[in-house]
Design an enzyme around this catalytic site. Structure first.
Site, PDB file in Angstrom:
ATOM      1  CB  CYS A  19      -1.000   0.092   1.182  1.00 45.81           C
ATOM      2  SG  CYS A  19      -0.260   0.072   2.793  1.00 45.81           S
ATOM      3  CG  ASP A  20       4.375   1.367   2.247  1.00 46.86           C
ATOM      4  OD1 ASP A  20       3.531   0.494   2.367  1.00 46.86           O
ATOM      5  OD2 ASP A  20       5.568   1.257   3.022  1.00 46.86           O
ATOM      6  CB  ALA A  21       3.393   1.205  -4.042  1.00 49.86           C
ATOM      7  CG  LEU A  22      -1.561   2.420  -3.574  1.00 44.41           C
ATOM      8  CD1 LEU A  22      -3.101   1.930  -3.009  1.00 44.41           C
ATOM      9  CD2 LEU A  22      -1.444   2.333  -5.201  1.00 44.41           C
ATOM     10  CG  PHE A  23       2.921   8.903  -0.273  1.00 46.03           C
ATOM     11  CD1 PHE A  23       2.179   9.879   0.145  1.00 46.03           C
ATOM     12  CD2 PHE A  23       4.389   8.982  -0.465  1.00 46.03           C
ATOM     13  CE1 PHE A  23       2.672  11.019   0.230  1.00 46.03           C
ATOM     14  CE2 PHE A  23       4.888  10.459  -0.170  1.00 46.03           C
ATOM     15  CZ  PHE A  23       4.108  11.330   0.020  1.00 46.03           C
TER      16      PHE A  23
END
Length: 369
Positions: free
Chosen positions: A157-161
């Site tokens: 989910c970090d990738a979505l930032f």
């Protein structure tokens, strides 16, 4: 007969409540932001989680630059823009080494913000060239965790930032729909995989699905903060009437409502969002990202101020209390992927970046120009 003990206790509680719900003043927000920005620049090449400083193009610093460029737009002089430009110039405006990995795209957000300001193609071209390559050679890897080359796509989910806001900015700048279409396809795939519809939160990655921590599902505070702040940064590049904007708005509203319900009495968000009883220690990076998203949502009219404003106020006052006299933001959880520990005398560059992002919207919310 008057009970002096009860009166005294009542006065203490009243004073405590008044101090905690202190009215936020925009000039004080700005002063604290300046202090945090200056301290972080002075300590930019310190070691934090590890025994060596982060590479200038590492995602950790990328998150710092995202916040710093927002602060630069508020500051009275060009000192902060000069600092950011110097970093870009020293690195030839290139992204970090891994072509597909979202973490290595993060610095593109500040490159493209500086391109908008200076209209200098050298700030734009390397990112555009790399993203063109990715589009024409898309990763076909699985979103399953630890499958071969799995982080070539956004399966945590970090990738979505880190990456989607760069695609959105590229679309905004070039007006070429291909960048938006690519981003939408990949974002939807990640959301379909990691978003828990019942809880309105994102798993950090597949490895946390089905696991419990003290009987609660594991939803990492900073991980969801990454997503929530990323949604705001993406929507800021899109037309509010567009179907793409409305897609992100739907997720944003669900997450905002959930965050409102699970904010701790102290104002922050627990490192394990659904298990605050077992994680009482403050954590400022996830909290800062949540404050940024909530304040941005109010400022853009997506969220109701009367409903969400008190949560922003409580959280911002808590965050400010964790900034020491020199300007270091404490209680930033070190690099990780799950709930853990944080300390009052430990920080990280992404924490300062998240705080500056939060401050930029809190400042507007309380009347700053």
């Amino acid at each position: 007969m008057i009970n002096l003990k009860n009166i005294t206790l009542g006065c203490v509680l009243l004073i405590s409540n008044l101090s905690f719900s202190q009215k936020i003043k925009p000039e004080e927000v700005k002063a604290t932001m300046r202090k945090v920005a200056d301290w972080q620049i002075d300590h930019y090449r310190d070691a934090y989680t590890y025994d060596k400083p982060h590479h200038p193009l590492n995602w950790t610093n990328g998150a710092l630059y995202v916040g710093m460029v927002k602060w630069a737009a508020m500051a009275e002089n060009d000192k902060y823009y000069v600092w950011l430009k110097t970093i870009g110039e020293l690195n030839d405006w290139k992204l970090n080494d891994r072509i597909y990995h979202a973490d290595d795209h993060t610095v593109g957000q500040f490159y493209l913000e500086l391109y908008k300001k200076y209209n200098d193609k050298k700030m734009l071209d390397p990112t555009k060239e790399q993203f063109d390559f990715i589009m024409f050679h898309p990763a076909k890897t699985s979103l399953n965790w630890r499958s071969p080359y799995h982080q070539s796509r956004w399966n945590w989910c970090d990738a979505l930032f880190m990456s989607p806001p760069v695609w959105a900015k590229l679309y905004n700048i070039t007006e070429e729909r291909k960048y938006l279409d690519f981003m939408m396809d990949e974002f939807k795939a990640t959301t379909d995989f990691l978003f828990d519809e019942k809880e309105s939160l994102y798993y950090r990655d597949e490895s946390y699905m089905g696991k419990l921590d003290n009987g609660a599902k594991i939803f990492w505070s900073r991980g969801n903060g990454w997503v929530f702040a990323g949604l705001a940064n993406i929507m800021g590049e899109l037309e509010p009437e567009s179907s793409e904007y409305l897609y992100f708005k739907g997720i944003f509203e669900k997450m905002a409502a959930k965050l409102l319900k699970i904010q701790t009495p102290d104002g922050h968000w627990a490192m394990s969002l659904l298990a605050q009883k077992f994680y009482p220690t403050p954590e400022t990076s996830g909290t800062s990202f949540n404050v940024y998203g909530l304040a941005w949502g109010i400022n853009t009219g997506i969220l109701d101020k009367e409903t969400y404003g008190p949560a922003v106020e409580k959280a911002w006052n808590a965050l400010v209390s964790y900034v020491n006299e020199e300007g270091m933001l404490g209680y930033v959880q070190p690099i990780g992927a799950a709930p853990g520990k944080a300390w009052p005398d430990k920080t990280e560059v992404y924490g300062a970046g998240a705080f500056l992002s939060a401050g930029s919207e809190v400042y507007k919310l309380y009347g700053g120009k």
